[in-house]
Enzyme design. Structure first.
Site, short mmCIF file in Angstrom:
data_model
loop_
_atom_site.label_atom_id
_atom_site.label_comp_id
_atom_site.label_asym_id
_atom_site.label_seq_id
_atom_site.Cartn_x
_atom_site.Cartn_y
_atom_site.Cartn_z
N HIS A 2 -8.57 1.69 -3.73
CA HIS A 2 -9.47 2.30 -2.75
C HIS A 2 -8.77 2.65 -1.44
O HIS A 2 -9.17 3.60 -0.76
CB HIS A 2 -10.67 1.38 -2.50
N ASP A 24 5.24 7.06 1.75
CA ASP A 24 5.27 6.36 0.47
C ASP A 24 6.28 5.21 0.47
O ASP A 24 7.07 5.04 -0.46
CB ASP A 24 5.61 7.33 -0.67
N TRP A 34 -6.34 -3.82 2.78
CA TRP A 34 -5.55 -3.05 3.74
C TRP A 34 -6.49 -2.40 4.76
O TRP A 34 -7.49 -1.80 4.37
CB TRP A 34 -4.73 -1.98 3.02
N CYS A 76 26.11 -14.00 -2.18
CA CYS A 76 26.25 -14.10 -3.64
C CYS A 76 27.32 -13.15 -4.15
O CYS A 76 27.94 -13.41 -5.19
CB CYS A 76 24.91 -13.82 -4.32
N TYR A 112 2.17 -0.17 5.58
CA TYR A 112 2.55 0.82 4.56
C TYR A 112 2.18 2.21 5.06
O TYR A 112 1.12 2.42 5.65
CB TYR A 112 1.83 0.54 3.24
N HIS A 155 20.80 -9.34 -5.66
CA HIS A 155 21.48 -10.61 -5.93
C HIS A 155 22.55 -10.39 -6.98
O HIS A 155 22.40 -9.56 -7.88
CB HIS A 155 20.45 -11.63 -6.42
#
Length: 839
Positions: free
Chosen positions: A229, A261, A206, A332, A256, A800
């Site tokens: 890290h 968060d 990242w 679905c 992110y 789903h």
């Protein structure tokens, strides 16, 4: 007669598409045959309806003004080597890249590149199926050429409404994106060859978008992933946003926010990357996205694997009642509900056993007729025509592993488009709540079954509500109808509360260190269905209740019981709730579900000896403020008055056309010049509570039905009865709207839930036959479990759905087009349960 002369004789029956028309060239409007089916597809050159070989003759007999058709026949030929395996090997499963879409929770079902399509096109004239090859006929009439080319170039009605794939929950734009600080520290990041700045890891990396530092991601529960890290970097610096290297493409990347968060959107990502020398437009994907990683985990562990039984080799099922339904992208929820609905005998009788009768009565625009499309789904699921073993399985005599044998199933695009028409949610491509869709479907079926056999009655029950004023002790009983028993899920009463407390404590400790719990260590709250029923049966306190006994506000207790028990009871667990932080969440619980259920102790008994009823009388109406003068554009009134019309008439015209301008008001004036109150002052009747005010006199406009000797129009009654209402309901609607046909129809639809319980006056009673069909069924309150629908995912907006149905003494799983014998039906994790009365 030559072919050319024959075709010229049918030119009046040919219409050239001009754009915007829906052309049904992908599938038969009555069944699920396509151009790839054995008989191909016949597309009417006038109405653009698509018919299979079985139904084109019937369509022509009903609508003989449609004699000429475009016949499409396609054959798929697998390209040698495209599957990536030998002659008998199945192609490797394509890795899923999206959540809960395509089929089976996210698999991409595209066959692009695997097959070559051979297409045969001809012109067919009915009734004798006289065929003319196209375009080999010399000098084909230009009008027919234009019509055929327009049809061939159109996208088709199915593709116009086809849904697109969707990646799980929608990510929100980060609050840091607009004003993100980026340091001028001279850092330039190369397009490849990255490595964590704090260890030797070269994957799961990242880059912080503030200082350009590169660090490894979180450590996963199994020890893989990273060394945390990147999280450490955030804790030390407070720089919030990071992008996952290897996921950057010209269309976006994984971003992110450690502060928020969660995964977020960065609308300025290209600029933020350019700051560190990364050209987003030239980057290629080299690492898994977080969505792909989540799916990898879901396939191996957790409720996804359990509910789908994906870790087992299940025996596939084919034939009548074992037809799968293709996932059209987040459909679905619809597939699961429809499979369960068509296990009920009354729905099978209404829409499958009467299939031919429904088709005989279907209008020409069958794709827009709800009853026809329901019958089409019923025929598709129950006839067995579309539930055949794959060709390769038949040829290899079951040589392939069972899990790979998946039937084609049906693709109910027409039905999905129609059932969602006009609905703010079901008309979209997003995932939906199966419980909400069930109620929406039942409401639509009920509306289209007035005056005929109504299958929803088998699910309908009457609930008895007892309200007791705490201060006076007096009671009131009333009944309401319902199709669903919604039960609370009191997690605080879980059987394993102590175990849950320990698990939550460990989970918080892990998260504080930037780690995640191993999904295998998940502890779910364990409850019994009886606990949920007991909670539902508990008295509910009603604050600020108006007591007619006290003539004042008080507190009341309300309890609910069954007044009747339906033949089939749909039980809904309220698993989706709002957390203390106002974020929607799903309760992760494991339920103890009995195969048999006795609810007789919850039957209502009505008013009991010694109970005193609350006196009749409603709460006094609140004082309403003085009615404001209606808003009227005086400029338009003056403009019309200068033309010589009475001022009061001009004011009416402007008011009744909602200030839409002089042209609309002028149209109103021309329509109402002969009204007896045309020049009288504007008067507005005060409407009853919950209704809009209606104008007095003829100025209201709208079609007013001519009155008969009884005061009601026989023509209007006939029209309303043809719309599905009973004669008594039609009488009530016309009486409530002053014999205005248009307003009566609106009134009846807006009061559809109340029509069955409204008392009839004398005129209605005289107009009805002696017999009245029962509105609910009743019997013993003992039930057995026959089906359940399960949801996987964190909210109704993603995830789903699959369903399990008890057939011939064994449980069968319906997972979109995959239909197989269930080895371990996960009854404890379901969302909706269908119980059948034990006779």
């Amino acid at each position: 007669m030559s072919a050319l002369e024959t075709l010229y004789g049918y030119l009046p029956c040919v219409k050239v598409p001009r754009g915007g028309e829906k052309i049904y060239k992908d599938e038969c409007i009555y069944c699920y045959d396509t151009p790839e089916s054995e008989g191909g597809l016949f597309v009417c050159l006038k109405s653009y309806m698509g018919l299979c070989h079985l139904h084109v003759q019937k369509f022509y007999e009903k609508f003989p003004e449609n004699p000429i058709y475009l016949h499409l026949k396609r054959t798929k030929i697998e390209i040698s080597g495209a599957a990536g395996g030998g002659e008998t090997d199945d192609p490797p499963a394509k890795k899923p890249t999206r959540l809960a879409i395509g089929v089976e929770g996210g698999f991409d079902v595209s066959e692009e590149g695997r097959y070559e399509i051979q297409e045969e096109i001809s012109i067919v004239v009915m009734p004798g199926y006289e065929s003319f090859p196209y375009p080999s006929i010399e000098d084909t009439p230009v009008q027919i050429q234009l019509a055929i080319e327009g049809i061939l170039k159109s996208s088709g009605a199915d593709k116009q409404s086809a849904v697109e794939a969707w990646d799980g929950e929608v990510r929100q734009v980060s609050k840091h994106a607009d004003k993100l600080e980026q340091l001028d520290n001279g850092v330039k990041v190369p397009p490849k060859g990255w490595k964590c700045s704090r260890c030797d890891l070269v994957e799961n990396l990242w880059m912080n978008l503030t200082d350009g530092s590169i660090a490894c991601g979180r450590r996963y529960f199994d020890g893989s992933g990273g060394n945390n890290h990147a999280v450490d970097q955030f804790r030390e610096t407070g720089f919030p946003l990071a992008v996952k290297l290897g996921t950057i493409t010209p269309t976006g990347a994984d971003v992110y926010s450690y502060d928020e968060d969660e995964m977020v959107e960065d609308p300025h990502l290209a600029r933020h990357l350019q700051h560190f020398g990364i050209n987003m437009m030239s980057m290629e994907k080299t690492d898994k996205t977080m969505t792909e990683l989540e799916i990898d985990i879901n396939q191996r562990v957790g409720e996804w694997a359990t509910i789908q039984e994906s870790d087992k080799q299940l025996k596939p099922m084919y034939g009548p009642g074992y037809t799968g339904m293709k996932n059209m992208g987040n459909s679905c929820y619809l597939n699961s509900v429809m499979q369960v609905i068509f296990t009920l005998p009354d729905f099978r009788k209404r829409f499958f056993e009467d299939y031919d009768l429904i088709l005989n009565r279907a209008p020409e625009e069958a794709p827009n007729d709800f009853t026809t499309q329901m019958a089409k789904v019923g025929y598709g699921l129950l006839s067995g025509t579309f539930s055949n073993p794959p060709e390769e399985e038949m040829a290899a005599a079951a040589a392939a592993p069972p899990a790979k044998k998946v039937q084609n199933g049906i693709t109910p695009r027409m039905f999905k488009t129609l059932i969602g028409k006009g609905h703010t949610e079901f008309s979209t491509n997003r995932q939906q709540d199966a419980q909400e869709f069930f109620l929406h479907l039942i409401n639509i079926i009920d509306r289209h079954s007035r005056g005929t056999f109504n299958p929803t009655v088998s699910l309908k029950y009457m609930a008895e509500e007892r309200i007791q004023c705490v201060q006076s002790g007096k009671v009131r009983y009333k009944q309401r109808s319902d199709y669903l028993l919604s039960l609370p899920v009191p997690v605080e009463l879980a059987d394993n509360r102590e175990e849950l407390v320990v698990y939550e404590t460990r989970k918080r400790e892990k998260e504080s260190k930037g780690e995640k719990m191993d999904p295998k260590d998940l502890v779910r709250a364990k409850l019994s269905l009886q606990t949920c029923l007991d909670s539902w049966a508990e008295p509910e306190s009603i604050q600020d209740f108006y007591s007619s006994a006290l003539q004042a506000r008080s507190v009341a207790n309300k309890t609910t019981r069954f007044a009747t028990f339906p033949n089939y009871l749909m039980v809904h667990l309220k698993k989706f709730t709002i957390g203390e932080d106002w974020v929607p969440k799903k309760l992760d619980v494991s339920m103890s579900i009995p195969d048999e259920l006795d609810l007789e102790h919850l039957r209502g008994k009505g008013i009991q000896q010694g109970e005193e009823e609350l006196p009749e009388g409603e709460e006094p109406p609140m004082e309403e403020p003085a009615e404001a003068e209606p808003e009227i554009d005086e400029g338009t009134v003056i403009q019309l008055s200068e033309m010589g019309f009475p001022t009061e008439a001009c004011r009416k015209a402007v008011y009744y056309t909602s200030n839409c301008g002089a042209e609309a008001a002028m149209d109103w004036i021309m329509q109402h010049m002969d009204d007896p109150d045309f020049a009288q002052p504007l008067q507005i009747q005060r409407a009853p509570a919950g209704q809009r005010p209606e104008p007095e006199g003829a100025a209201a406009g709208g079609p007013r039905a001519p009155e008969s000797s009884s005061g009601l129009s026989e023509e209007a009654l006939t029209i309303l009865e043809a719309m599905g209402f009973t004669r008594g309901q039609a009488i009530r609607g016309l009486k409530a709207t002053d014999n205005n046909l248009e307003r009566a129809a609106d009134w009846l639809f807006s009061h559809s839930d109340e029509l069955d319980t409204m008392p009839m006056d004398t005129a209605e009673q005289e107009s009805l036959p002696a017999q009245a069909a029962p509105q609910v069924q009743d019997g013993t309150g003992k039930y057995k479990l026959v089906a359940f629908i399960s949801h996987m995912g964190t909210s109704t907006m993603c995830g789903h759905y699959v369903c399990h149905i008890l057939k011939d003494g064994r449980w069968v799983i319906y997972n979109d087009e995959k239909v197989a014998v269930s080895e371990n039906p996960p009854k404890d994790l379901a969302y909706l349960y269908l119980y059948q009365r034990i006779q």
